[in-house]
Write a protein that holds these residues in place. Structure first.
Motif, PDB file in Angstrom:
ATOM      1  N   VAL A  56       0.619  -0.928   0.040  1.00  0.00           N
ATOM      2  CA  VAL A  56      -0.378   0.164  -0.251  1.00  0.00           C
ATOM      3  C   VAL A  56       0.813   1.218   0.412  1.00  0.00           C
ATOM      4  N   GLY A  57       0.555   2.249  -1.110  1.00  0.00           N
ATOM      5  CA  GLY A  57       1.673   3.343  -1.114  1.00  0.00           C
ATOM      6  C   GLY A  57       3.220   3.340  -1.416  1.00  0.00           C
ATOM      7  N   GLY A  58       3.142   1.959  -1.885  1.00  0.00           N
ATOM      8  CA  GLY A  58       4.987   1.475  -2.030  1.00  0.00           C
ATOM      9  C   GLY A  58       5.668   0.271  -0.851  1.00  0.00           C
ATOM     10  N   GLU A  59       4.548   0.575   0.235  1.00  0.00           N
ATOM     11  CA  GLU A  59       5.348   0.035   1.019  1.00  0.00           C
ATOM     12  C   GLU A  59       4.942  -1.574   2.046  1.00  0.00           C
ATOM     13  N   LEU A  60       5.228  -2.597   2.167  1.00  0.00           N
ATOM     14  CA  LEU A  60       4.543  -3.978   2.301  1.00  0.00           C
ATOM     15  C   LEU A  60       2.898  -3.605   3.799  1.00  0.00           C
ATOM     16  N   ALA A  61       2.161  -4.125   3.579  1.00  0.00           N
ATOM     17  CA  ALA A  61       1.703  -3.742   4.408  1.00  0.00           C
ATOM     18  C   ALA A  61       1.316  -4.854   4.934  1.00  0.00           C
ATOM     19  N   ALA A  62       1.279  -6.355   4.343  1.00  0.00           N
ATOM     20  CA  ALA A  62       0.534  -7.626   4.743  1.00  0.00           C
ATOM     21  C   ALA A  62       1.576  -8.401   3.775  1.00  0.00           C
ATOM     22  N   ALA A  63       1.706  -9.507   4.906  1.00  0.00           N
ATOM     23  CA  ALA A  63       1.661 -10.708   4.256  1.00  0.00           C
ATOM     24  C   ALA A  63       1.185 -12.298   4.267  1.00  0.00           C
ATOM     25  N   CYS A  64       1.664 -13.192   2.977  1.00  0.00           N
ATOM     26  CA  CYS A  64       0.743 -14.557   3.472  1.00  0.00           C
ATOM     27  C   CYS A  64       1.730 -15.556   2.736  1.00  0.00           C
ATOM     28  N   HIS A  65       2.141 -16.360   3.674  1.00  0.00           N
ATOM     29  CA  HIS A  65       2.883 -17.629   3.066  1.00  0.00           C
ATOM     30  C   HIS A  65       1.741 -18.118   2.658  1.00  0.00           C
ATOM     31  N   VAL A  66       2.894 -19.170   1.435  1.00  0.00           N
ATOM     32  CA  VAL A  66       1.862 -19.613   1.175  1.00  0.00           C
ATOM     33  C   VAL A  66       2.435 -21.141   0.874  1.00  0.00           C
ATOM     34  N   GLY A  67       2.055 -22.157   1.509  1.00  0.00           N
ATOM     35  CA  GLY A  67       3.565 -23.291   1.083  1.00  0.00           C
ATOM     36  C   GLY A  67       2.493 -24.245   1.383  1.00  0.00           C
ATOM     37  N   ALA A  68       2.670 -25.602   1.774  1.00  0.00           N
ATOM     38  CA  ALA A  68       1.498 -26.882   2.637  1.00  0.00           C
ATOM     39  C   ALA A  68       0.884 -25.905   3.843  1.00  0.00           C
ATOM     40  N   ASN A  69       1.452 -25.546   5.131  1.00  0.00           N
ATOM     41  CA  ASN A  69       0.469 -24.128   5.513  1.00  0.00           C
ATOM     42  C   ASN A  69       0.345 -23.013   4.857  1.00  0.00           C
ATOM     43  N   LEU A  70      -0.996 -21.728   4.790  1.00  0.00           N
ATOM     44  CA  LEU A  70      -1.414 -20.749   4.682  1.00  0.00           C
ATOM     45  C   LEU A  70      -1.735 -20.428   5.585  1.00  0.00           C
ATOM     46  N   VAL A  71      -0.721 -18.943   6.084  1.00  0.00           N
ATOM     47  CA  VAL A  71      -0.503 -18.425   7.089  1.00  0.00           C
ATOM     48  C   VAL A  71      -0.145 -16.962   6.834  1.00  0.00           C
ATOM     49  N   PRO A  72      -1.712 -16.240   6.954  1.00  0.00           N
ATOM     50  CA  PRO A  72      -2.008 -14.818   6.993  1.00  0.00           C
ATOM     51  C   PRO A  72      -0.671 -13.669   7.809  1.00  0.00           C
ATOM     52  N   ILE A  73      -0.254 -13.329   7.776  1.00  0.00           N
ATOM     53  CA  ILE A  73       0.585 -12.297   8.631  1.00  0.00           C
ATOM     54  C   ILE A  73       0.697 -11.105   8.192  1.00  0.00           C
ATOM     55  N   CYS A  74       0.111  -9.738   9.915  1.00  0.00           N
ATOM     56  CA  CYS A  74      -0.392  -8.973  10.145  1.00  0.00           C
ATOM     57  C   CYS A  74      -1.812  -8.681   8.967  1.00  0.00           C
ATOM     58  N   ALA A  75      -2.309  -9.824   8.835  1.00  0.00           N
ATOM     59  CA  ALA A  75      -3.598  -9.184   7.468  1.00  0.00           C
ATOM     60  C   ALA A  75      -4.855  -8.789   8.087  1.00  0.00           C
ATOM     61  N   THR A  76      -5.231  -7.393   7.236  1.00  0.00           N
ATOM     62  CA  THR A  76      -6.590  -6.806   8.056  1.00  0.00           C
ATOM     63  C   THR A  76      -7.446  -7.872   7.022  1.00  0.00           C
ATOM     64  N   LEU A  77      -8.816  -7.411   7.351  1.00  0.00           N
ATOM     65  CA  LEU A  77      -9.555  -8.314   6.372  1.00  0.00           C
ATOM     66  C   LEU A  77      -9.575  -7.694   5.082  1.00  0.00           C
ATOM     67  N   ASP A  78      -9.299  -6.812   5.248  1.00  0.00           N
ATOM     68  CA  ASP A  78      -9.250  -6.168   3.232  1.00  0.00           C
ATOM     69  C   ASP A  78      -7.490  -6.993   3.000  1.00  0.00           C
ATOM     70  N   ASP A  79      -6.808  -7.125   3.208  1.00  0.00           N
ATOM     71  CA  ASP A  79      -5.607  -7.951   2.792  1.00  0.00           C
ATOM     72  C   ASP A  79      -5.839  -9.259   2.849  1.00  0.00           C
ATOM     73  N   ALA A  80      -6.418 -10.203   3.637  1.00  0.00           N
ATOM     74  CA  ALA A  80      -7.380 -11.576   3.396  1.00  0.00           C
ATOM     75  C   ALA A  80      -8.226 -11.178   2.858  1.00  0.00           C
ATOM     76  N   ALA A  81      -8.693 -10.381   2.278  1.00  0.00           N
ATOM     77  CA  ALA A  81      -9.688 -10.484   1.431  1.00  0.00           C
ATOM     78  C   ALA A  81      -8.705 -10.730   0.093  1.00  0.00           C
TER      79      ALA A  81
END
Length: 282
Positions: A56-81
């Protein structure tokens, strides 16, 4: 790299510092993601998947690990969507969605109609932490395991996994891989157990992942014939003491809401709830 219209793209080694700064806003909750990033340098071939970032605005705002496990990291509801929309474009490749309850729910809302019914969904999992000495006496016989313990340790690990997940880790030819995982934890010094005078395992637990900030415990198990004797309480107190002394200052774990006996053990030891997790298994 180009981002999608939702600002999502795979992260790489050049993003490592930004990712760690993000994950360490909540260093205990995000211990798994921090550990995976630092041990793989965010390289897909080592991750066994990808780490997605949302900018967002060039800055990393949230992340998501996608391997055997999918794990949202510091994600808002909008990020998760937004992560869910990207996931829909590639189909389900994960076996588990796990993490803080609200973003897991938001992600699942976005993919459920396409990914199909899960094998099980656990929506209320207390995430627990302890950053002080245990408040009950320890079991002085709990120790790190060694390769020579594998004959007792490995069957206990299989029994714990099967009881917890509902499927044996050896199902579908997985025995060799699972044995290698147990052996890896032993060699790393992340496996703890207590054995009785005849050499039978009466308690075990492992560290699943660790950073300089926290260690996450998994695989806590007492064989049925030894339950109800306070073995788990004293054993977990020992694990907390050993891990805090030798690995990281905070010990964390998450537990199923319905597992009242385990929750009582952790409360006696001194763990306190700091978040709610959810796990969806396929």
């Amino acid at each position: 790299m180009l981002t999608t219209r939702h600002g999502v793209r795979p992260l790489g080694a050049a993003d490592l510092d930004a990712f760690l700064a993000l994950a360490r806003r909540e260093p205990v909750v995000n211990v798994f993601a921090d550990y995976r990033a630092t041990t793989t340098n965010l390289e897909p071939r080592w991750l066994g998947g990808e780490m997605w970032g949302r900018f967002v605005g060039g800055e990393l705002a949230a992340a998501c690990h996608v391997g055997a496990n999918l794990v949202p990291i510091c994600a808002t509801l909008d990020d998760a969507a937004a992560f869910a929309e990207r996931a829909l474009a590639r189909g389900r490749t994960v076996s588990t969605i796990v993490g803080p309850q609200e973003p897991v729910q938001a992600f699942w809302n976005g993919v459920a109609s396409t990914w199909g019914p899960p094998r099980e969904a656990r929506w209320e999992q207390p995430h627990l932490e302890i950053s002080t000495a245990p408040v009950v006496p320890i079991d002085p016989y709990v120790r790190r395991t060694t390769k020579s313990d594998m004959d007792e340790l490995y069957p206990a690990c299989v029994a714990m996994y099967t009881e917890e997940v509902g499927v044996s880790p050896e199902w579908g030819g997985g025995a060799e891989l699972y044995r290698a995982r147990v052996a890896q934890l032993v060699s790393r010094g992340w496996s703890y157990a207590r054995f009785d005078d005849s050499g039978r395992l009466v308690f075990k637990a492992e560290v699943a992942c660790a950073t300089p900030y926290a260690a996450q415990v998994q695989g806590v198990f007492v064989p049925p014939e030894f339950r109800g004797r306070g073995v788990a309480t004293a054993g977990m107190a020992s694990v907390v003491q050993l891990v805090r002394r030798e690995i990281a200052p905070v010990v964390s774990l998450y537990v199923n809401e319905w597992n009242t006996s385990a929750r009582a053990v952790y409360e006696k030891v001194g763990f306190r709830e700091t978040a709610r997790f959810a796990t969806i298994m396929f």
